[in-house]
Enzyme design. Sequence first.
Site, PDB file in Angstrom:
ATOM      1  N   GLY A 212       0.848  -1.182   0.000  1.00 12.89           N
ATOM      2  CA  GLY A 212       0.000   0.000   0.000  1.00 12.89           C
ATOM      3  C   GLY A 212       0.882   1.230   0.000  1.00 12.89           C
ATOM      4  N   THR A 213       0.279   2.385  -0.245  1.00 12.90           N
ATOM      5  CA  THR A 213       1.027   3.640  -0.214  1.00 12.90           C
ATOM      6  C   THR A 213       1.262   4.038   1.243  1.00 12.90           C
ATOM      7  OG1 THR A 213      -0.950   5.017  -0.228  1.00 12.90           O
ATOM      8  CG2 THR A 213      -0.030   4.416  -2.377  1.00 12.90           C
TER       9      THR A 213
ATOM     10  N   GLY B  75      -2.078   1.945   6.483  1.00  9.69           N
ATOM     11  CA  GLY B  75      -2.348   1.072   7.623  1.00  9.69           C
ATOM     12  C   GLY B  75      -1.595  -0.246   7.606  1.00  9.69           C
TER      13      GLY B  75
ATOM     14  N   GLU C 212       8.107  -2.913   6.278  1.00  8.33           N
ATOM     15  CA  GLU C 212       9.045  -2.202   5.393  1.00  8.33           C
ATOM     16  C   GLU C 212       9.744  -3.162   4.430  1.00  8.33           C
ATOM     17  OE1 GLU C 212       8.793   0.908   5.306  1.00  8.33           O
ATOM     18  OE2 GLU C 212       8.022   1.475   7.265  1.00  8.33           O
TER      19      GLU C 212
ATOM     20  N   CYS D  21      -3.284   9.993  -5.768  1.00  9.41           N
ATOM     21  CA  CYS D  21      -3.746   9.300  -6.970  1.00  9.41           C
ATOM     22  C   CYS D  21      -2.818   9.687  -8.132  1.00  9.41           C
ATOM     23  CB  CYS D  21      -5.190   9.690  -7.287  1.00  9.41           C
ATOM     24  SG  CYS D  21      -5.394  11.438  -7.733  1.00  9.41           S
TER      25      CYS D  21
ATOM     26  N   HIS E 233      -2.968  13.508  -9.135  1.00  8.61           N
ATOM     27  CA  HIS E 233      -2.300  14.443  -8.237  1.00  8.61           C
ATOM     28  C   HIS E 233      -0.814  14.142  -8.055  1.00  8.61           C
ATOM     29  CE1 HIS E 233      -6.477  15.611  -7.156  1.00  8.61           C
ATOM     30  NE2 HIS E 233      -5.881  16.792  -7.319  1.00  8.61           N
TER      31      HIS E 233
END
EC number: 2.7.1.21
Length: 189
Positions: free
Chosen positions: A9-10, A14, A86, A180, A183
């Site tokens: 995930g970015t 979470g 990580e 996104c 952006h």
Amino acid sequence: MAQLYYKYGTMNSGKTIEILKVAHNYEEQGKPVVIMTSALDTRDGFGIVSSRIGMRREAIPISNDMDIFTFIAQLEEKPYCVLIDESQFLSKQNVYDLARVVDELNVPVMAFGLKNDFQNNLFEGSKHLLLLADKIDEIKTICQYCSKKATMVLRTENGKPVYEGDQIQIGGNETYIPVCRKHYFNPDI
């Protein structure tokens, strides 16, 4: 049968909270786990897994030349699961060691991390996890500017977008923003 899971995930999606939740669920049932993280991530201290909401826990630091397979194989108590934070910072050999933990020791491994860097290139660890993982899942979050699904990470310095530089720069909310595609290329800064 154990599997190698890769959950990416970015920033701010979470990932670390998920690791801590999974660890808690196993341990609540009396099933030990091993939590590991890249030795490169020292934001909150060496060998610490820490979420942005304040949850933290000690972890085994992984260097690029660590023999993860032998480390897990020689533990006195076999873990029910190995959790990696990580994972984008892992070396190719680290990832192959994780696959051996699954295949030869029959211990599930869940690796969490970023998929791509701020230049939209795969990290070494991410590349090899995408190749070797049995299951791949995206942990979703929203773009800081428009609330669409964030798929990229924007690096900023002094409030300005940065598209060049070293791939690895340990930072937090102050330097990396989940965005996104629109952006990423046209940030509302």
